[in-house]
Design a protein around this motif. Structure first.
Motif, short mmCIF file in Angstrom:
data_model
loop_
_atom_site.label_atom_id
_atom_site.label_comp_id
_atom_site.label_asym_id
_atom_site.label_seq_id
_atom_site.Cartn_x
_atom_site.Cartn_y
_atom_site.Cartn_z
N MET A 180 0.93 -1.13 0.19
CA MET A 180 0.06 0.00 -0.03
C MET A 180 0.79 1.10 0.12
SD MET A 180 -3.13 -0.77 -0.47
CE MET A 180 -3.59 0.70 -0.57
N PHE A 181 2.23 1.31 0.73
CA PHE A 181 2.83 2.41 0.70
C PHE A 181 3.65 2.63 -0.61
CE2 PHE A 181 3.10 2.99 5.16
CZ PHE A 181 2.91 4.41 5.54
N LEU A 182 3.93 1.26 -1.31
CA LEU A 182 4.39 1.83 -2.70
C LEU A 182 3.48 2.04 -3.73
CD1 LEU A 182 6.80 -1.33 -2.85
CD2 LEU A 182 7.31 0.91 -2.08
N CYS A 183 2.17 1.71 -3.21
CA CYS A 183 1.08 2.30 -4.43
C CYS A 183 0.93 3.70 -4.07
CB CYS A 183 -0.21 1.26 -4.10
SG CYS A 183 -0.36 -0.20 -4.59
N VAL A 184 0.83 4.17 -2.87
CA VAL A 184 0.52 5.41 -2.66
C VAL A 184 1.73 6.48 -3.09
CG1 VAL A 184 0.43 7.35 -0.96
CG2 VAL A 184 -0.90 5.30 -0.53
N GLY A 185 2.98 5.93 -3.14
CA GLY A 185 4.17 6.84 -3.64
C GLY A 185 4.13 6.68 -5.24
N THR A 186 3.60 5.63 -5.73
CA THR A 186 3.54 5.59 -7.29
C THR A 186 2.35 6.44 -7.80
OG1 THR A 186 4.16 3.34 -7.28
CG2 THR A 186 3.17 4.20 -9.26
N ILE A 187 1.38 6.64 -7.02
CA ILE A 187 0.14 7.54 -7.17
C ILE A 187 0.79 9.01 -7.08
CG2 ILE A 187 -2.05 7.95 -6.51
CD1 ILE A 187 -2.50 5.06 -5.82
N GLU A 188 1.13 9.37 -5.95
CA GLU A 188 1.63 10.59 -5.79
C GLU A 188 2.29 11.15 -6.70
OE1 GLU A 188 3.91 13.05 -2.15
OE2 GLU A 188 3.98 10.88 -2.15
N GLN A 189 3.54 10.37 -7.08
CA GLN A 189 4.32 10.85 -8.37
C GLN A 189 3.62 11.24 -9.51
OE1 GLN A 189 7.81 8.53 -8.55
NE2 GLN A 189 8.79 9.86 -7.00
N ARG A 190 2.31 10.51 -9.69
CA ARG A 190 1.54 10.90 -10.94
C ARG A 190 0.71 12.04 -10.86
NH1 ARG A 190 -0.33 7.59 -15.37
NH2 ARG A 190 -1.50 8.72 -16.57
N LEU A 247 -4.07 -0.06 -13.70
CA LEU A 247 -3.37 -1.01 -13.03
C LEU A 247 -3.13 -0.99 -11.57
CD1 LEU A 247 -2.31 -4.07 -13.42
CD2 LEU A 247 -0.12 -2.78 -14.09
N THR A 248 -2.64 0.41 -11.40
CA THR A 248 -2.12 0.58 -10.04
C THR A 248 -3.47 0.77 -8.91
OG1 THR A 248 -0.35 1.90 -10.93
CG2 THR A 248 -0.89 2.32 -8.67
N GLU A 303 -6.83 2.75 -20.94
CA GLU A 303 -5.78 2.26 -21.26
C GLU A 303 -4.74 2.21 -20.01
OE1 GLU A 303 -3.94 4.14 -24.46
OE2 GLU A 303 -5.75 4.05 -25.75
N VAL A 304 -3.89 1.02 -20.00
CA VAL A 304 -3.32 0.66 -18.76
C VAL A 304 -1.89 1.50 -19.19
CG1 VAL A 304 -1.52 -1.05 -17.94
CG2 VAL A 304 -3.72 -1.72 -18.83
N GLU A 305 -1.60 2.22 -17.83
CA GLU A 305 -0.80 3.23 -17.74
C GLU A 305 0.93 2.44 -17.99
OE1 GLU A 305 -1.21 1.79 -13.35
OE2 GLU A 305 -2.20 1.81 -15.28
N LYS A 306 1.87 3.53 -18.38
CA LYS A 306 3.10 2.94 -18.56
C LYS A 306 3.95 3.35 -17.15
CE LYS A 306 3.34 4.11 -23.58
NZ LYS A 306 3.90 4.95 -24.43
#
Length: 644
Positions: free
Chosen positions: A389-399, A417-418, A485-488
């Motif tokens: 969950m932390f890695l998901c939030v970090g990935t989302i935050e950068q987007r 996907l995320t 569409e699935v994100e890159k």
């Protein structure tokens, strides 16, 4: 071979950290991180074939005690220097106190030359090594592309990645040393080394707020260090040994001996950020997300619960043990309530971590074989799901450049996907057949004789469902009829997310066999040493079902039902995509060409918005924090006073 594996797990990360710091080329950094991650994961799995084990004082012919002693003093002088430089009275006082106590122990009290095993491995330490080495390595690998994007956003003139990754890998070695060592003073060294690592990681960005929160983390954990060293001194004066296994076996359950047990638990509470010490972990949210993931899932906070769980047999069957259980259960409930009032995603995860660690500590205080089994399950499943969950939030935050979960509404449209991974990760925290719910069920069952604890655990579990389900619903909302569409994503971003999600599913599916092969042997060993710990009703795991006289958790059958339901949902979704999309009725004159708006006064188009209600008047930090901290302080005083 065993010596080699231990060298890879404990010493090799220190060597890799030096390489990461001095060899600053990006390609070399990636290579060292990947090789270190593979070696740590492989060594942690290979170690299971040797358990239980006890290794002589040397390792590969090297005597580490003198080196650890020197490093211990250097570490404390470093803390003292930080306190003096920052003119921080608490850090200076706590570091000075530890220096004096350590000098007294090493120079006047401890009789060096008494040989005891250097490293000891049982089911609990093997589980912790696997969590640290596998989950921790996945987080460090995910940090490679994350930190590249992080520094590009900051427009740094000179990269700080060499020191960042050096500290991350050093952290893993320190944690492996902490959970494997059998020498209490070595344990203290690794315990304080994790304090230094957390301080360096939290202040990494060197902003004012990062430095402030890192300083708070340092002084609070130095307080825990003082409590730990006082406990070690007291125990050595009482029993004359630093052998942790011998201390646990020979512990006299007298009032005087329960006082150092209280100090040990106080040290564990500070390290695990239990109420009222949660502010340092909440402040750590300012650090880059890999830091948060590592602290919350597999390193810093797990050191605290490991300390309490490791020494739980020493105070089994006492009022003190009941007080530990009540304090942990209260934190589980109160931190969960505070999470309800949050919309900041990382704060929700932080309070959720504090809450779940309280549940594990409650299991240590309940102190029965069933409770220990529940604690071991919770440590494993929480590490995987929380890291995910932390890695998901970090990935989302950068987007999306936001941590607010309201800004994640409709995320499925841009990061499908995320979003799906995050939803499934959320569900692993609250629903059957996943391991977190299994652990909570076992914890509540083990507390059946204490109504107060049962009520707190049951209400806390219900609150947990509330904030996780709310967040999962936000992830899956998206505009009707739009093409998705699935994100890159970078390869080293996507693979860790998918790997952790797969791990959460596989480990939950395998829970009956993990219980039989890993947890039950540990319980049987406990019962052989402590007669009052007899496991009266162990679980039968026939057919992938955990069952005893008190209840049933049909893990594998529930998985089969979930798989069938998932396939049915996918088929229904595909059929729905072929139908004409119809917008919701918006309680007004609908605009024909826009199903998201209606005509309001003066025929203006009004686009209604949806948002969650966070009940801040009931569950907001300003409302609850003072009250729950005060109650937690009273419970800790009760806990320590329980030994008297």
């Amino acid at each position: 071979m065993l010596d080699t594996l231990l060298f890879v797990l404990v010493v090799a990360p220190f060597i890799a950290a030096l390489g990461l710091y001095f060899f600053r080329a990006n390609a070399i950094r990636v290579l060292i991180v990947l090789v270190a991650g593979v070696l740590l994961a492989g060594a942690s799995l290979s170690l299971f074939s040797y358990a239980p084990f006890a290794v002589a004082p040397g390792l590969l012919g090297i005597e580490f005690s003198p080196l650890v002693t020197v490093l211990d003093f250097l570490l404390l002088f470093l803390f003292l220097g930080i306190g003096i430089r920052k003119r921080h009275a608490l850090i200076t006082t706590f570091a000075s106190t530890q220096l004096v106590l350590l000098a007294i122990l090493e120079i006047f009290l401890v009789k060096h030359g008494h040989e005891s095993p250097l490293f000891v491995g049982d089911s609990l330490s093997m589980l912790m090594v696997a969590v640290v080495s596998i989950v921790g390595s996945v987080i460090v690998i995910h940090a490679l592309p994350y930190m590249k994007n992080h520094e590009e956003h900051q427009h740094l003139q000179e990269s700080r990645q060499p020191q960042f990754f050096a500290v991350l890998v050093l952290f893993l070695g320190a944690m492996n040393g902490l959970v494997l060592t059998n020498n209490f003073l070595h344990f203290y060294f690794f315990f304080e080394l994790t304090t230094l690592c957390s301080y360096l990681l939290i202040r990494h960005d060197k902003t004012d707020i990062a430095i402030t929160n890192a300083t708070r983390a340092l002084w609070m954990n130095c307080l825990g260090g003082v409590a730990l060293l006082l406990a070690i001194t007291w125990i050595y004066l009482d029993l004359g040994t630093l052998d942790m296994q011998e201390i646990i076996r020979e512990a006299p359950q007298t009032a005087l001996f329960l006082v150092p047990c209280g100090l040990l638990c106080l040290a564990g509470f500070t390290k695990a950020a239990q109420l009222p010490f949660q502010s340092w972990l909440l402040g750590a949210m300012v650090a880059p997300t890999p830091t948060s993931a590592l602290l919350h899932s597999s390193t810093m906070v797990k050191a605290g619960v490991y300390l309490i769980l490791r020494f739980a047999p020493a105070f089994m069957g006492t009022f003190f043990s009941d007080a530990v259980a009540i304090a942990g259960a209260f934190t589980f409930l109160a931190a969960g309530a505070l999470a309800i009032g949050q919309s900041n995603g990382k704060k929700i995860l932080a309070y959720s971590t504090v809450s779940n660690l309280g549940l594990i500590i409650a299991c240590a205080g309940i102190n029965t074989p069933a409770a220990v089994a529940a604690a071991m399950f919770l440590i494993m499943f929480h590490a995987v799901s929380k890291a995910l969950m932390f890695l998901c939030v970090g990935t989302i935050e950068q987007r999306i450049a936001s941590r607010d979960i309201e800004d994640m509404r409709g995320l499925y449209a841009t990061m499908p996907l995320t979003a799906i991974i995050a939803v499934l990760g959320s569900l692993t925290m609250i629903l059957p057949p996943f391991g977190m719910l299994l652990g909570k069920w076992m914890a509540i069952e083990s507390a059946a004789n204490n109504v107060i604890i049962v009520v707190m655990l049951a209400v806390g579990s219900a609150i947990t469902v509330m904030y996780w389900a709310r967040w999962a619903g936000i992830f899956m909302s998206y505009p009707i009829g739009e093409r998705i569409e699935v994100e890159k994503q970078a390869f080293l971003t996507r693979v860790p997310l998918l790997g952790l999600l797969t791990g959460a599913f596989v480990l939950s599916f395998a829970a009956p066999w993990i219980y039989t092969d890993l947890i039950l042997p540990s319980i049987n060993q406990l019962s052989s040493v402590f007669p009052m710990a007899t496991y009266v009703t162990p679980f039968d795991t026939t057919g992938g079902i955990l069952a005893n006289a008190k209840g049933v958790f049909p893990t594998v059958p529930l998985f089969l039902v979930c798989i069938g339901g998932g396939l049915l949902a996918i088929m229904s979704f595909k059929r729905a995509k072929k139908q004409r999309a119809v917008g919701p009725y918006l309680s007004g004159v609908q605009i024909p060409d826009d199903n998201t708006a209606y005509r309001g006064p003066l025929r203006n188009a009004i686009h209604p918005t949806a948002a969650n209600y966070y009940l801040e008047r009931l569950f907001g930090e300003s409302t609850l924090t003072g009250w729950v901290n005060g109650a937690a302080i009273m419970l800790i005083l009760l806990m320590i006073g329980g030994g008297l």
